[in-house]
Design an enzyme around this catalytic site. Sequence first.
Site, PDB file in Angstrom:
ATOM      1  N   ASN A   1       0.855  -1.192   0.000  1.00 14.13           N
ATOM      2  CA  ASN A   1       0.000   0.000   0.000  1.00 14.13           C
ATOM      3  C   ASN A   1       0.890   1.240   0.000  1.00 14.13           C
ATOM      4  O   ASN A   1       2.110   1.130   0.011  1.00 14.13           O
ATOM      5  CB  ASN A   1      -0.938  -0.033   1.213  1.00 14.13           C
ATOM      6  CG  ASN A   1      -0.161  -0.046   2.505  1.00 14.13           C
ATOM      7  OD1 ASN A   1       0.456   0.940   2.876  1.00 14.13           O
ATOM      8  ND2 ASN A   1      -0.149  -1.185   3.185  1.00 14.13           N
ATOM      9  N   HIS A   2       0.280   2.413   0.006  1.00 14.87           N
ATOM     10  CA  HIS A   2       1.037   3.659  -0.183  1.00 14.87           C
ATOM     11  C   HIS A   2       1.669   4.236   1.081  1.00 14.87           C
ATOM     12  O   HIS A   2       2.214   5.331   1.038  1.00 14.87           O
ATOM     13  CB  HIS A   2       0.118   4.743  -0.757  1.00 14.87           C
ATOM     14  CG  HIS A   2      -0.298   4.485  -2.168  1.00 14.87           C
ATOM     15  ND1 HIS A   2       0.603   4.427  -3.204  1.00 14.87           N
ATOM     16  CD2 HIS A   2      -1.517   4.299  -2.725  1.00 14.87           C
ATOM     17  CE1 HIS A   2      -0.043   4.202  -4.340  1.00 14.87           C
ATOM     18  NE2 HIS A   2      -1.339   4.112  -4.068  1.00 14.87           N
TER      19      HIS A   2
END
Length: 223
Positions: A34-35
């Site tokens: 994920n970011h």
Amino acid sequence: SAALRPVGDLSGHSVLVTAGATQEALDPVRFLTNHSSGKMGYAIANAAYLRGADVTLIAAPNTQKAFEGIKIVNVISAQDMFDAVMENAENADMIIKAAAVADFRPAEYQDQKIKKAGKDSICLPLASNPDILQALGDRFGGKKMIAGFCMETENLLENAQKKLKKKNADFIVANNLTNAGAGFGTDTNVVTILSKDGKTEALPCMSKDAVANALLDRLIRAL
Ligand code: CTP
Ligand code: CA
């Protein structure tokens, strides 16, 4: 050197922090993630260290920098993080779960690189990962100070309140991804801190360092 370390209001306390984005391997060349940049978690670990705490940082992959006096345990996957957190939790009196943990992982790791030839599409079955904050709350809730984070794109307070209760945490730091000044990789954050005793505090846009100290203030006060 190990002899020189900060002294402050957290001296004598042991703080366990998680940070970064877990990586869930699919095959030898690919993973799901994920970011999350890890900035918020590192800001907390560094702030706790500067205030005198003994800090252990369970770090999923990221590019942030921590002070030398912080004990870092590097992990890759959610399962690795679960194991490392459980191994290090006993010693801590405050636990702050800032990591972005993957909820799911590829159900089966493929030993060889997945090849595309002859396939128009593929299905990728996922299996659920252990919820680390839930396990901490179940085991240590009411005995140690436990703070989680909560990122939402809608119904922020309602979801945060549910997580606070369900996971038996003392605090949930909730942030809405869509707020200006909040989100991935930014140096600022806009958070609302919910506490077990029913308080909901909406903080203004602040640096992640300031958010870290605001959270530590509340943890030490509640301890
Ligand atoms: N968390 C965790 N282990 C997981 C998933 C989440 O410890 N497997 C922790 C996160 O570190 C965070 C808190 O739980 O402190 C909330 O994470 P979030 O993703 O917002 O909530 P979830 O409970 O995973 O629910 P959902 O993603 O469906 O909103
Ligand atoms: Ca999640």
